[in-house]
Design an enzyme around this catalytic site. Structure first.
Site, PDB file in Angstrom:
ATOM      1  N   TRP A 107       0.848  -1.203   0.000  1.00  0.00           N
ATOM      2  CA  TRP A 107       0.000   0.000   0.000  1.00  0.00           C
ATOM      3  C   TRP A 107       0.881   1.250   0.000  1.00  0.00           C
ATOM      4  CZ3 TRP A 107      -4.013   1.218   4.457  1.00  0.00           C
ATOM      5  CH2 TRP A 107      -4.938   2.171   3.984  1.00  0.00           C
TER       6      TRP A 107
ATOM      7  N   HIS B 106      13.055  -4.017   4.068  1.00  0.00           N
ATOM      8  CA  HIS B 106      12.508  -4.537   5.332  1.00  0.00           C
ATOM      9  C   HIS B 106      13.560  -4.456   6.447  1.00  0.00           C
ATOM     10  CE1 HIS B 106       8.735  -5.744   3.741  1.00  0.00           C
ATOM     11  NE2 HIS B 106       9.141  -6.796   3.091  1.00  0.00           N
TER      12      HIS B 106
ATOM     13  N   ARG C 270      -5.034  -9.419   0.625  1.00  0.00           N
ATOM     14  CA  ARG C 270      -5.830 -10.457   1.276  1.00  0.00           C
ATOM     15  C   ARG C 270      -7.136  -9.858   1.784  1.00  0.00           C
ATOM     16  NH1 ARG C 270      -6.578 -13.059   6.224  1.00  0.00           N
ATOM     17  NH2 ARG C 270      -5.520 -11.317   7.240  1.00  0.00           N
TER      18      ARG C 270
ATOM     19  N   GLY D 116      -7.064  -6.651   3.969  1.00  0.00           N
ATOM     20  CA  GLY D 116      -6.865  -5.207   4.037  1.00  0.00           C
ATOM     21  C   GLY D 116      -7.667  -4.528   5.128  1.00  0.00           C
TER      22      GLY D 116
HETATM   23  P1  A3P Z   1      -3.848  -8.629   5.406  1.00  0.00           P
HETATM   24  O1  A3P Z   1      -3.107  -9.904   5.185  1.00  0.00           O
HETATM   25  O2  A3P Z   1      -4.140  -8.378   6.863  1.00  0.00           O
HETATM   26  O3  A3P Z   1      -5.053  -8.494   4.554  1.00  0.00           O
HETATM   27  P2  A3P Z   1       2.635  -6.022   2.866  1.00  0.00           P
HETATM   28  O4  A3P Z   1       2.272  -5.176   1.720  1.00  0.00           O
HETATM   29  O5  A3P Z   1       3.642  -5.398   3.787  1.00  0.00           O
HETATM   30  O6  A3P Z   1       3.008  -7.397   2.441  1.00  0.00           O
HETATM   31  O7  A3P Z   1       1.344  -6.134   3.775  1.00  0.00           O
HETATM   32  C1  A3P Z   1       0.262  -6.886   3.325  1.00  0.00           C
HETATM   33  C2  A3P Z   1      -0.988  -6.460   4.043  1.00  0.00           C
HETATM   34  O8  A3P Z   1      -1.424  -5.199   3.517  1.00  0.00           O
HETATM   35  C3  A3P Z   1      -2.097  -7.456   3.791  1.00  0.00           C
HETATM   36  O9  A3P Z   1      -2.900  -7.428   4.974  1.00  0.00           O
HETATM   37  C4  A3P Z   1      -2.802  -6.835   2.599  1.00  0.00           C
HETATM   38  O10 A3P Z   1      -4.121  -7.277   2.411  1.00  0.00           O
HETATM   39  C5  A3P Z   1      -2.722  -5.358   2.963  1.00  0.00           C
HETATM   40  N1  A3P Z   1      -2.846  -4.467   1.809  1.00  0.00           N
HETATM   41  C6  A3P Z   1      -2.270  -4.576   0.587  1.00  0.00           C
HETATM   42  N2  A3P Z   1      -2.620  -3.564  -0.206  1.00  0.00           N
HETATM   43  C7  A3P Z   1      -3.451  -2.776   0.510  1.00  0.00           C
HETATM   44  C8  A3P Z   1      -4.170  -1.574   0.232  1.00  0.00           C
HETATM   45  N3  A3P Z   1      -4.097  -1.001  -0.949  1.00  0.00           N
HETATM   46  N4  A3P Z   1      -4.919  -1.046   1.213  1.00  0.00           N
HETATM   47  C9  A3P Z   1      -5.006  -1.627   2.422  1.00  0.00           C
HETATM   48  N5  A3P Z   1      -4.348  -2.773   2.743  1.00  0.00           N
HETATM   49  C10 A3P Z   1      -3.589  -3.341   1.810  1.00  0.00           C
END
Ligand code: A3P
Length: 344
Positions: free
Chosen positions: A97, A156, A309, A311
């Site tokens: 995000w 990271h 997933r 979000g």
């Molecule tokens: P969940 O698994 O709780 O749904 P990263 O990008 O660091 O890998 O983190 C992934 C998490 O951010 C996941 O959470 C994912 O669904 C969520 N995510 C990805 N894109 C997003 C967006 N545009 N807005 C909000 N959450 C988002």
């Protein structure tokens, strides 16, 4: 409103960057990789395994063995540019995000958020912004030199493992995002679980609690950036995933101000903030064709749809017993006590 937003954004000065990393990546692989160069260093480090994943304790943090040599090269040889922006996070805390948002705001001069040809409509955010550990681990750092300024990159690594050239000088801005540790564990489990045979949710939970999950201890990771953001608010911006969910527009404005690219009055009036928020929203990103198929990531190619997933905040309640939740909350409270940092 969309046309007005496009017109206002188009009137802001066009910069040469950022351009999507994928657009400058010709797929070439160098002959000599840092993996060989630092193999002795890696084998001398404390080691543990999480299923098939080999982790090494490097400068106080458990890193995937694959990424240690790249981290060393990054620390020793990275030359920052004054307008670089490094996006940092523990895994599964909103990296995708943040990458989308940062790219959308930084590139809005060339690509208004509403435009049909926006790179984020044809590329996954991870293909727009390079993952530093992956780039250096593959010996492909020369590709970073090809990126026009301002460059956007992500890591990271904890703040204390970033190159001194980044942390000590007036060079580079760093934006950090993290989230409630309970939701992080759940997200890690869904994302990494399928590629780690035999690993149960309890194993993943325990590895986070004992600090040995990848890039952990996560509380130390968070605190390195929290302290840096308190000491140098002009250089380190600290964001929380939950705050972004609650008020994305406010946090997008914070991001643009921090990146020294605030929205102009004309952009504000034309709805550019809302357009960026909408472009990068979970539903929009998840629904894009490019994010439904294929993989992103050099070392491990993760299915693009796995980055999107649920979000939401609070999904931990569907996966953890109240006792597990209380245990992780207690750890966080204990580790963050006296720092001013809370997750509520
Ligand atoms: P969940 O698994 O709780 O749904 P990263 O990008 O660091 O890998 O983190 C992934 C998490 O951010 C996941 O959470 C994912 O669904 C969520 N995510 C990805 N894109 C997003 C967006 N545009 N807005 C909000 N959450 C988002």
């Amino acid at each position: 409103m969309a046309a007005a937003a496009a017109a206002a954004a188009a009137s802001t000065p066009v910069k040469s960057g950022p351009v999507p990393f994928k657009d400058i990546d010709d797929g070439s692989v160098p002959e000599h990789t840092p993996k060989e160069e630092f193999s002795d260093l890696v084998t001398g480090l404390p080691c543990r395994h999480l299923s098939i994943s080999e982790l090494r304790l490097y400068q106080g943090f458990w890193l995937s063995a694959h990424w240690v040599p790249g981290t060393v090269v990054f620390q020793r040889r990275f030359t920052p540019r004054p307008d670089d922006v490094i996006l940092a996070s523990p895994p599964k805390c909103g990296t995708t995000w943040l990458k989308a948002l940062a790219f959308a705001v930084a590139a809005r001069g060339a690509y208004p958020p509403t435009c049909a040809g926006h790179p984020l409509r044809r590329l996954n955010p991870h293909d727009c912004i390079p993952f530093i550990e992956d780039v250096f681990a593959g010996g492909e750092e020369a590709k970073l030199d090809l990126l026009p300024s301002p460059r956007l990159m992500n890591t990271h690594l904890p703040y204390t493992l970033l190159p001194e050239t980044v942390t000590s000088g007036g060079c580079c801005r760093v934006v950090y995002i993290c989230r409630d540790l309970k939701d992080m564990v759940v997200s890690m489990w869904h994302f990494f679980g399928p590629s780690l045979p035999g690993l149960s949710f309890d194993d993943m939970f325990e590895s986070v609690c004992d600090g040995t999950a990848g890039f952990g201890p996560v509380w130390d990771h968070v605190l390195t950036y929290w302290r840096a953001s308190v000491a140098h608010p002009d250089r380190v911006l600290f964001l929380k995933y939950e705050d972004l969910l609650r008020d994305p527009a406010h946090n997008v404005r914070r991001l643009t101000k921090f990146m020294a690219q605030p929205f102009s009055a004309a952009e504000e009036a034309a709805g550019a903030v809302a357009a960026v928020v909408e472009l990068c929203s979970f539903d929009n990103m998840k629904g894009l064709e490019v994010n439904k198929t294929g993989t992103s990531g050099a070392y491990v190619g993760y299915a693009r749809d796995s980055f999107f997933r649920k979000g939401i905040a609070g999904d931990w309640a569907n996966h953890m017993t109240p006792e597990m939740a209380a245990r992780l909350d207690d750890i966080a409270r204990d580790k963050f006590r006296g720092t001013g940092l809370t997750f509520t």
